[in-house]
Design a protein around this motif. Sequence first.
Motif: not given
Length: 434
Positions: A241-248, A341-360
């Motif tokens: 699963l990708l959040n909107t920032a990483l998907s963009k 909070e505003a001012g921090v860009k969050v690019e995230a992806h995570g595995g909907l099957g093993h539970g490991i996610s990464y946030y930049t």
Amino acid sequence: MKVGTKEVPQEPRKDTSVSLADAFGNRGAEVLTPKSEEEIAEILQKANQEGKKIAVEGGGSKRGYGGTKEHYDYTLSMAGNKGVVEHKVGDMTVTVRAGTTITELQDFLQEHNQMISIHPNWPDQATIGGVIAANESGPKRLKYGSARDLVIGLRVVYPDGEIIRTGAKVVKNVAGYDMNKLFVGSMGTLGVITEVTMKLRPKPKCESLVQVSVPEEKLQDLKDLAVRVQDSMIEPVSLELLNTALSKKIINQEAYTLLIAFEDVEKSCRYQEEWIYKHKPEGADVEVIHQQEAHHFWKTFKNLEPSGLTAPAFEETQAVIKIGSKNMDVYEIMKESAGIEAGVKVEAHGGLGHGISYYTLSGPERKVISAIQHLRRTAEEKKGYAIVKHLPYHLRDEIDVWGKKTSYFFLFEGIKRTIDPKNTLNHQRFIGGI
């Protein structure tokens, strides 16, 4: 790369140009680049006797991962200790020296239509020894597992110079305690891995990637699709699963996106793609890419996160957070991260099957620290954990990158004290300052 025997030991090369002001730390004032196991053993034995501290490094891509000790006497670089030692095509195993990069090994195996089934970040720089020491995996962990699942044997040099072998060079080896797992994920604090024997897989005949995107208000629909996939008979290698920032950033879709990857024979891939089309959420945007295009996508994906080899951006601070949780809590934590909070860009992806996610996280220093704390609280509230995989040294010294100690931490301390009582190797690199 070639199959061969160990080289004749020679004086390890030295590089005194390393600056201790390096933004990520985890380096010594002098770099040693041995090319054989015998040289490595000699270096460790001498350092151990003299009370010197050694930082162990593969390619350097994980230099911002762990560590609150700035000054080491030496960096032991494994970059010169590379090459395939033995490849048993019929048994589907390979023994390789630890300084070999992931790309070098994959290129060698490709000639035999085989592969190692780990897909870590920065494969051109990441070495097999570093990946094993950090127990890395990648977006295809759902089917293939982590590095720990693939290792069947290791050669390791203890801090006092003793050379040991764990496991075996055959897949079916079940006798005794699995010593491999002691070193996999230990961050180089117990010994220097010099050789790795791993299980291989045949290279898939067909690859495809289905990208299913929905607007934020329909995020629940993607979760429902992921549940249906896991309850079905289809077998994706990735359910990311990708959040909107990483998907963009990577597919130019400002939406939540579910990456569903398949690797099999062509008929099976096409059947599973069709299954996704039939069960996709109403109004979802779906795109399917195949073979070289899919391969190129994953190659780009693996180079997205910052690493210890990328120049720090002085106008902003970057951090990478690894979160472990129940597999469907990935969805909830990602949804909650939208409240950072505003001012921090969050690019995230995570595995909907093993539970490991990464946030930049990218932004002003204090806001990034606040965002790390926010994510850690969110993960811990759901009985998960959050560790910092990448952060400049001066901030790692400020925030506990590993989080609170576990109830079994005393076991880690006891093992370290027994194997490395003088703290010769990667001192303070691992959890709790080990």
